[in-house]
Design a protein around this motif. Sequence first.
Motif, PDB file in Angstrom:
ATOM      1  N   GLU A 150      -9.901 -20.460 -21.787  1.00  0.00           N
ATOM      2  CA  GLU A 150     -10.229 -19.092 -21.365  1.00  0.00           C
ATOM      3  C   GLU A 150      -8.972 -18.233 -21.218  1.00  0.00           C
ATOM      4  O   GLU A 150      -8.982 -17.035 -21.467  1.00  0.00           O
ATOM      5  N   PHE A 151      -7.871 -18.871 -20.775  1.00  0.00           N
ATOM      6  CA  PHE A 151      -6.615 -18.134 -20.552  1.00  0.00           C
ATOM      7  C   PHE A 151      -5.441 -18.875 -21.185  1.00  0.00           C
ATOM      8  O   PHE A 151      -5.450 -20.103 -21.261  1.00  0.00           O
TER       9      PHE A 151
ATOM     10  N   CYS B 222      -2.754 -14.260 -20.448  1.00  0.00           N
ATOM     11  CA  CYS B 222      -3.576 -13.410 -21.318  1.00  0.00           C
ATOM     12  C   CYS B 222      -4.913 -14.095 -21.540  1.00  0.00           C
ATOM     13  O   CYS B 222      -4.956 -15.267 -21.924  1.00  0.00           O
ATOM     14  N   GLY B 223      -5.994 -13.392 -21.298  1.00  0.00           N
ATOM     15  CA  GLY B 223      -7.330 -13.950 -21.536  1.00  0.00           C
ATOM     16  C   GLY B 223      -7.554 -14.121 -23.033  1.00  0.00           C
ATOM     17  O   GLY B 223      -6.982 -13.372 -23.836  1.00  0.00           O
TER      18      GLY B 223
ATOM     19  N   THR C  33      -6.352  -8.512 -25.740  1.00  0.00           N
ATOM     20  CA  THR C  33      -5.249  -8.438 -26.701  1.00  0.00           C
ATOM     21  C   THR C  33      -3.925  -8.704 -25.978  1.00  0.00           C
ATOM     22  O   THR C  33      -3.792  -8.473 -24.770  1.00  0.00           O
ATOM     23  N   LEU C  34      -2.949  -9.157 -26.754  1.00  0.00           N
ATOM     24  CA  LEU C  34      -1.626  -9.426 -26.175  1.00  0.00           C
ATOM     25  C   LEU C  34      -1.032  -8.144 -25.597  1.00  0.00           C
ATOM     26  O   LEU C  34      -0.399  -8.158 -24.541  1.00  0.00           O
ATOM     27  N   LEU C  35      -1.262  -7.023 -26.281  1.00  0.00           N
ATOM     28  CA  LEU C  35      -0.689  -5.768 -25.780  1.00  0.00           C
ATOM     29  C   LEU C  35      -1.304  -5.385 -24.443  1.00  0.00           C
ATOM     30  O   LEU C  35      -0.610  -4.969 -23.511  1.00  0.00           O
ATOM     31  N   SER C  36      -2.606  -5.560 -24.329  1.00  0.00           N
ATOM     32  CA  SER C  36      -3.278  -5.208 -23.079  1.00  0.00           C
ATOM     33  C   SER C  36      -2.730  -6.065 -21.934  1.00  0.00           C
ATOM     34  O   SER C  36      -2.446  -5.570 -20.838  1.00  0.00           O
ATOM     35  N   ALA C  37      -2.532  -7.375 -22.186  1.00  0.00           N
ATOM     36  CA  ALA C  37      -1.985  -8.257 -21.145  1.00  0.00           C
ATOM     37  C   ALA C  37      -0.559  -7.841 -20.792  1.00  0.00           C
ATOM     38  O   ALA C  37      -0.159  -7.861 -19.625  1.00  0.00           O
TER      39      ALA C  37
ATOM     40  N   TYR D  60       6.609 -13.733 -42.587  1.00  0.00           N
ATOM     41  CA  TYR D  60       7.784 -14.025 -41.746  1.00  0.00           C
ATOM     42  C   TYR D  60       7.489 -14.027 -40.238  1.00  0.00           C
ATOM     43  O   TYR D  60       8.396 -13.971 -39.424  1.00  0.00           O
ATOM     44  N   GLY D  61       6.214 -14.071 -39.870  1.00  0.00           N
ATOM     45  CA  GLY D  61       5.876 -14.310 -38.474  1.00  0.00           C
ATOM     46  C   GLY D  61       5.939 -13.087 -37.573  1.00  0.00           C
ATOM     47  O   GLY D  61       6.387 -13.196 -36.431  1.00  0.00           O
ATOM     48  N   TYR D  62       5.511 -11.950 -38.074  1.00  0.00           N
ATOM     49  CA  TYR D  62       5.401 -10.774 -37.204  1.00  0.00           C
ATOM     50  C   TYR D  62       3.927 -10.483 -36.960  1.00  0.00           C
ATOM     51  O   TYR D  62       3.083 -10.684 -37.845  1.00  0.00           O
ATOM     52  N   ILE D  63       3.627 -10.001 -35.766  1.00  0.00           N
ATOM     53  CA  ILE D  63       2.232  -9.678 -35.439  1.00  0.00           C
ATOM     54  C   ILE D  63       2.153  -8.277 -34.847  1.00  0.00           C
ATOM     55  O   ILE D  63       3.181  -7.707 -34.469  1.00  0.00           O
ATOM     56  N   HIS D  64       0.945  -7.754 -34.783  1.00  0.00           N
ATOM     57  CA  HIS D  64       0.695  -6.484 -34.103  1.00  0.00           C
ATOM     58  C   HIS D  64      -0.077  -6.832 -32.820  1.00  0.00           C
ATOM     59  O   HIS D  64      -1.297  -7.029 -32.875  1.00  0.00           O
ATOM     60  N   PRO D  65       0.618  -6.913 -31.678  1.00  0.00           N
ATOM     61  CA  PRO D  65      -0.051  -7.374 -30.456  1.00  0.00           C
ATOM     62  C   PRO D  65      -1.226  -6.506 -30.017  1.00  0.00           C
ATOM     63  O   PRO D  65      -2.081  -6.967 -29.277  1.00  0.00           O
ATOM     64  N   CYS D  66      -1.303  -5.250 -30.497  1.00  0.00           N
ATOM     65  CA  CYS D  66      -2.410  -4.382 -30.063  1.00  0.00           C
ATOM     66  C   CYS D  66      -3.755  -4.931 -30.519  1.00  0.00           C
ATOM     67  O   CYS D  66      -4.782  -4.598 -29.935  1.00  0.00           O
ATOM     68  N   CYS D  67      -3.760  -5.753 -31.577  1.00  0.00           N
ATOM     69  CA  CYS D  67      -5.025  -6.287 -32.098  1.00  0.00           C
ATOM     70  C   CYS D  67      -4.956  -7.796 -32.280  1.00  0.00           C
ATOM     71  O   CYS D  67      -5.596  -8.337 -33.176  1.00  0.00           O
ATOM     72  N   THR D  68      -4.137  -8.452 -31.465  1.00  0.00           N
ATOM     73  CA  THR D  68      -3.970  -9.901 -31.607  1.00  0.00           C
ATOM     74  C   THR D  68      -4.393 -10.600 -30.306  1.00  0.00           C
ATOM     75  O   THR D  68      -4.033 -10.153 -29.219  1.00  0.00           O
ATOM     76  N   TYR D  69      -5.136 -11.696 -30.467  1.00  0.00           N
ATOM     77  CA  TYR D  69      -5.657 -12.458 -29.324  1.00  0.00           C
ATOM     78  C   TYR D  69      -5.024 -13.847 -29.348  1.00  0.00           C
ATOM     79  O   TYR D  69      -4.901 -14.444 -30.423  1.00  0.00           O
TER      80      TYR D  69
END
Length: 429
Positions: A332-333, A349-350, A354-358, A403-412
């Motif tokens: 869950e977390f 982070c739940g 999203t990672l950005l929200s956390a 190369y391992g980049y993410i967009h935390p605004c839409c990543t869980y």
Amino acid sequence: MKINGEKLKKIKVSASNFLKILPERVKKIMKAPGSDVKQPASYKPNSLAASLHPEFIFAEVAETRELPGSTIMYTLVPDASRGTSSLAPFAAGQYVSVTAEIDGCVYRRPYSICSSPSEALPARTGLWPVAKSVHPYPNGFYRIAVKLQEGGKVSEFIHKTWQKGTKTVISAPEGLFTYEPLRDASNVVGIAGGVGITPFRSMVKAILEGSEDFSLTLLYGARRESDILFREELDGAAACSEGRIKVVYVLSDEQKEGFEHGFITAETVAKYAPGEYPYSVFAAGPDAMLKSLENELPKLPRPLRRKFVRFDARGVPQDVKTEPDYTAPSREFYTVKVRNGGAAFEITCGAGETLLSAMERSGVNAPSLCKSGECGFCHTKLISGSYYMPASRDFRRRADSVYGYIHPCCTYPRSDMELDVPVAKTPRA
Ligand code: FES
């Protein structure tokens, strides 16, 4: 041929000399001093670029106006007391990201600009739509409409605290939900849901003022007649547009004469679409409406090519579990270690957050603009861990995913993770 009065010399470049250009250039770059090259303050392209694309804008609330449906429209003017003397120009359909500091944490949210592009310009440019005397804001203004969202921390904060004189920080205008004559058809069917009418209000104004050259048939969905925003303005614009603007209201919860009833479907679009084919479809509104349109538009009697269908930045999925490629979490977390410049955080982070929200609620000053996966501004290096990013929000460049980049605004998160997040340059408030 002459440039600036100087005659250009013809230089013959042989194939072998041409091949030397790049290595020569690399040699010169390697020999250059490591220190920054100082540009003279008088270098005009730099000052022009800074005024057109500022990193952020200090703004002040000049006016508030209550609208139906728990929505307030705010007029933002440049805050000269903090060094912003004018606003950046924008194209109808773009948004600004508003910064809000709440209980020591920094949150950012995008809101479409609903005023016209010319209203953002200083009156002295002479491009204002009406006589200067009519406008009380000679340095230009943006208008945004903020709907109070259930559980929406930022909309609640704005509604409670913003009043005439409130100072804030916003991003420069951003976003791709704009009319592009080389790509889009000259007839556009605009589909708006609720507060999604805001970018279209800006387009309607731009069409009337002549800064945009397309015809717009607007299908505007609301629950009830009393929820319709800008009704008088839209009807007035349609009446004086010589047929370039048409507005059709579609009510989902009421059946009334003069209104369409139900939801906006392929049938509604086909009924009101202009005779000329192809036309473009622009849509802005809640995620549920955009999802339904994804299913509806292919059912049109004459389907449209992908380039003629444009959706506004749609935020995170309303219910991520309904995404077709959803990956269920094992817990869950999760624990996420975050490097943010010189600071280090360990946050929880739940699995459905999203990672950005956390990061926002944990006090990490992370950059963001669209919160929809498309601008790339929150681009972050993934040090370790696994994640889920819905395909509908994965707009990363191929190199970023490789190369391992993410967009935390839409990543869980889907495991404990470690991230290296750049520090946002925008001031906290
Ligand atoms: S904020 Fe735009 S991609 Fe994340």
